[in-house]
Scaffold this active site. Structure first.
Site, short mmCIF file in Angstrom:
data_model
loop_
_atom_site.label_atom_id
_atom_site.label_comp_id
_atom_site.label_asym_id
_atom_site.label_seq_id
_atom_site.Cartn_x
_atom_site.Cartn_y
_atom_site.Cartn_z
N GLU A 200 -0.69 5.80 -4.17
CA GLU A 200 -1.89 5.62 -3.34
C GLU A 200 -2.52 7.00 -3.18
O GLU A 200 -3.58 7.27 -3.73
CB GLU A 200 -1.52 5.02 -1.98
CG GLU A 200 -2.72 4.80 -1.06
CD GLU A 200 -2.31 4.32 0.35
OE1 GLU A 200 -1.14 4.48 0.73
OE2 GLU A 200 -3.21 3.81 1.07
N ASP A 278 -4.65 -4.86 2.69
CA ASP A 278 -3.93 -3.72 3.28
C ASP A 278 -3.92 -3.80 4.81
O ASP A 278 -2.98 -4.33 5.39
CB ASP A 278 -4.52 -2.39 2.78
CG ASP A 278 -3.51 -1.25 2.76
OD1 ASP A 278 -2.34 -1.49 3.05
OD2 ASP A 278 -3.91 -0.11 2.44
N ASP A 279 -4.95 -3.27 5.44
CA ASP A 279 -5.06 -3.25 6.92
C ASP A 279 -6.47 -3.71 7.28
O ASP A 279 -7.33 -2.90 7.66
CB ASP A 279 -4.81 -1.83 7.44
CG ASP A 279 -3.44 -1.34 7.04
OD1 ASP A 279 -2.46 -1.76 7.68
OD2 ASP A 279 -3.35 -0.54 6.09
N1 LIG Z 1 -2.36 1.94 3.18
C1 LIG Z 1 -1.16 2.27 3.68
N2 LIG Z 1 -0.42 3.19 3.04
C2 LIG Z 1 0.77 3.56 3.51
N3 LIG Z 1 1.28 3.07 4.63
C3 LIG Z 1 0.59 2.14 5.31
N4 LIG Z 1 0.86 1.50 6.45
C4 LIG Z 1 -0.16 0.69 6.72
N5 LIG Z 1 -1.11 0.82 5.78
C5 LIG Z 1 -0.65 1.72 4.88
ZN LIG Z 2 -0.37 -0.71 2.42
#
Ligand SMILES: Nc1ncnc2[nH]cnc12
Ligand SMILES: [Zn+2]
Length: 342
Positions: A200, A278-279
């Site tokens: 990432e 993701d979030d």
């Molecule tokens: N995109 C992300 N990368 C790493 N840890 C995370 N925890 C929550 N979202 C994350």
């Molecule tokens: Zn993640």
């Protein structure tokens, strides 16, 4: 005639990269803060949303961990999961493999029992209540010690009937996967599936290490594999799924704009890509929003969209329910992708 891309009939898909704590919307955060008597340092939901301007992964994580202070009881985790599942279902998610971060709760005095039982109250009934099948994946925080990860795995042992796999998340750079070799070996011995965030913000070498040292079956993000053609070739050859999160990449500045996202090049290279959120409470959209965004910004055609939807089910951990997977895949093949909106 079915209207394709009608919002009442969104693309059927699986979500494979979703942190349940990252679905905490400002409105729910304030409601839980009031319910639990927790003081938040933001005046209201608008002020909280104003804080969602991230420079990088760490600046997001600082806020993400801080806001978890409102999650205290089983009911809080149940409400959080129910709210996510309702939104996901409305955007066509049929199956969700959901991450949670136990260490972020244990360190605040919230027990594993509270977290898992609370989440399970929503997940255990989700096929009935939301039409969404689920799996739970417990993540280790890579910026904590390997010993803490092992203790977390031990604490999870009474709940292994509810936990399908382990993952690795949090601050990536400086925390290479090999640090967690023993805990992944122990997880494998317990019959748990293995995934890890890699590539990432971290270099392609972390992806290789996650495969070779941790034995992961899926790579979360994996974006930076594109810097290493030999690694791309390997990921294609071994059919290793990547759980990409395009809106997250823009918000955390791993890509400049959505139009610069390497997803089309990754698909052209033959990588088994999936699109996830993701979030979503922090990054501007849920699974369907991510599909819509990449379709519009990257001009993906109907067959590419079908491939992404198909990949999501192929890459899912549905080996214990192949009948269900076949049903989902049949839905993807029957779906009319030729219209003009996911
Ligand atoms: N995109 C992300 N990368 C790493 N840890 C995370 N925890 C929550 N979202 C994350
Ligand atoms: Zn993640």
């Amino acid at each position: 005639m079915k209207r394709p891309y009608d919002s009442s009939m969104p693309v059927p898909k699986a979500e494979l990269h979703l942190h349940i704590e990252g679905t905490l919307e400002p409105e729910l955060a304030f409601a839980l803060a009031a319910r639990n008597g927790v003081d938040l340092p933001w005046a209201d939901t608008d002020a909280l949303r104003e804080a969602y301007r991230f420079q990088d992964l760490q600046s997001f994580l600082d806020l993400y961990y801080a806001l978890m202070a409102v999650l205290r009881t089983e009911r809080d985790f149940e409400d959080l999961a129910d709210a996510y599942l309702a939104r996901a279902a409305a955007q066509g998610v049929r199956h969700a493999e959901i991450f949670f971060d136990p260490q972020a709760h244990l360190s605040r005095g919230v027990s594993m029992d509270t977290v898992v039982e609370g989440l399970w109250r929503a997940l255990g009934r989700s096929t009935r209540t939301h039409g969404v099948s689920t799996r739970l994946i417990m993540c280790f925080l890579r910026d904590e010690s390997a010993g803490s990860a092992m203790a977390t795995l031990d604490a999870a042992k009474p709940y292994l009937d509810r936990i399908t796999g382990v993952g690795l998340d949090s601050a990536e750079v400086g925390h290479p996967p090999a640090k967690f070799r023993e805990v992944y070996e122990a997880a494998a011995a317990l019959g748990l599936r293995r995934v890890a965030h890699a590539g990432e913000e971290g270099p392609p070498e972390y992806i290789t290490e996650a495969l070779d040292v941790l034995g992961v079956e899926r790579v979360d993000h994996g974006l930076r594999c594109m810097e290493d053609p030999a690694l791309v070739e390997r990921l294609v050859r071994e059919r290793v799924p990547l759980t990409l999160c395009p809106l997250s990449n823009v918000r955390l500045r791993t890509v400049d704009t959505l139009a610069d996202h390497p997803l089309p090049a990754m698909l052209d290279a033959g990588l088994l890509c999936t699109v996830n959120s993701d979030d979503p409470a922090y990054f501007g959209g849920y699974a369907g929003d991510n599909f819509t965004a990449v379709r519009e910004a990257l001009g993906l055609g109907p067959e590419r969209l079908r491939e992404l939807a198909r990949n999501s089910f192929l890459a899912s951990f549905l080996e214990d329910d192949e009948e269900r997977r076949a049903r989902y895949l049949a839905e993807v093949e029957a779906y009319d992708f030729a219209g003009d909106a996911p």
